[in-house]
Design an enzyme around this catalytic site. Structure first.
Site: not given
Ligand code: 13P
Length: 287
Positions: A49, A84-85, A105, A207-209, A229, A231
């Site tokens: 990021s 990322d983004h 993004d 995203h938001g895995g 993704n 994180n």
């Molecule tokens: P999480 O933090 O929910 O795993 O999402 C990670 C993400 O999408 C990074 O761009």
């Protein structure tokens, strides 16, 4: 050597599995992810990021660290280093610093402006053989100061961006960064299906895995998601393992306070999380 994410994602889409993007924050994180990818014989994408880039002393430092590790750890699986983004300026800085992939993004701009800026980056990244991820429809929650409301993308807008020649497309389908709230409605497979129908071969990005139930992950992959993704889950496992180490008083035993020892349980926990995800996404053995 770092590679573009294009080939690994095209293979993943055709082979009905997904490549994990795991975000990095420091040396321990990066080493743990690379070692796990090598052990699992899996391709991997290291996500950075803009905030994490600043924290690690800028993109050039990140490129130097990752390239050094690829050589010293004898990593042979495909590795992409990906912003990322990113903002437009962030993308330009990473292109110059030696990243192999960037995400622009532009989801917070009106669609015309998102198209215009994405188009410019398609040209620049294309010349350098880099991969480019674009985003349509904000992804919910907050990540490193980037806040999105979690709307579902308009499939026609997705097609407009995909047709510009981007490598992969992130589309909001009700996904959220960080932990999902109790009352989360789940992923909108109807939206995902409509997007895939219009964008065809384009690898889609989820995203938001963190915290998405396994059955939803598998269904998303079956509907064209080829990059996922993660994180927060690595951050949580790192924090949990470090807390347990300290609570057990191990930092006070012998040389337990040595940062190489203090950070080791967290790094092991990240390895376990990354392996679990690679197995779930189906990328093990696909390098
Ligand atoms: P999480 O933090 O929910 O795993 O999402 C990670 C993400 O999408 C990074 O761009």
């Amino acid at each position: 050597m770092l590679v573009s994410a294009k080939e690994m994602l095209e293979k993943a889409k055709a082979g009905h599995y997904a490549v994990g993007q795991f975000n990095i924050n420091n040396l321990e994180w990066t080493k743990a992810i690379l070692q796990t990818a090598q052990e699992c014989n899996s391709p991997v994408i290291l996500g950075v990021s803009e905030g994490a880039g600043k924290y690690m002393c800028g993109y050039k430092t990140v490129v130097g660290m990752v390239n050094g590790m690829l050589e010293e750890l004898k990593i042979t699986v495909p590795v992409a280093l990906h912003l990322d983004h990113g903002s437009f300026e962030g993308c330009m800085k990473c292109i110059e610093a030696g990243f192999s992939s960037v995400m622009f993004d532009g989801s917070h701009y009106p669609i015309e402006e998102n198209v215009e800026k994405t188009k410019e980056l398609v040209g620049i990244t294309g010349e350098k053989g880099m991969s480019l991820e674009a985003e349509v429809g904000a992804i919910g929650g907050e990540e490193d100061g980037v806040v999105g409301s979690g709307e579902c993308a308009d499939p026609k807008e997705c097609k407009a961006i995909a047709d510009l020649g981007v490598t992969m497309l992130a589309a909001g389908i009700g996904n959220i960064h960080g932990k999902y709230p109790e009352n989360w409605a789940g992923l909108s497979f109807e939206t995902l299906d409509a997007i895939q129908q219009l964008t065809g071969e384009m690898p889609l990005v989820l995203h938001g895995g963190t915290g998405i139930p396994e059955d939803m992950i598998k269904k998303a992959i079956s509907l064209g998601v080829a990059k996922i993704n993660v994180n927060t889950e690595c951050q949580l496992s790192f924090a949990d393992a470090t807390r347990k180490y300290i609570e057990a008083g191990k930092d006070l035993e012998g040389k337990g306070f040595d940062p190489r020892k203090l950070l080791a349980p967290g790094a092991e926990a990240i390895k376990a999380t990354v392996k679990e995800k690679m197995e779930l996404f189906g990328s093990v053995g696909k390098a």
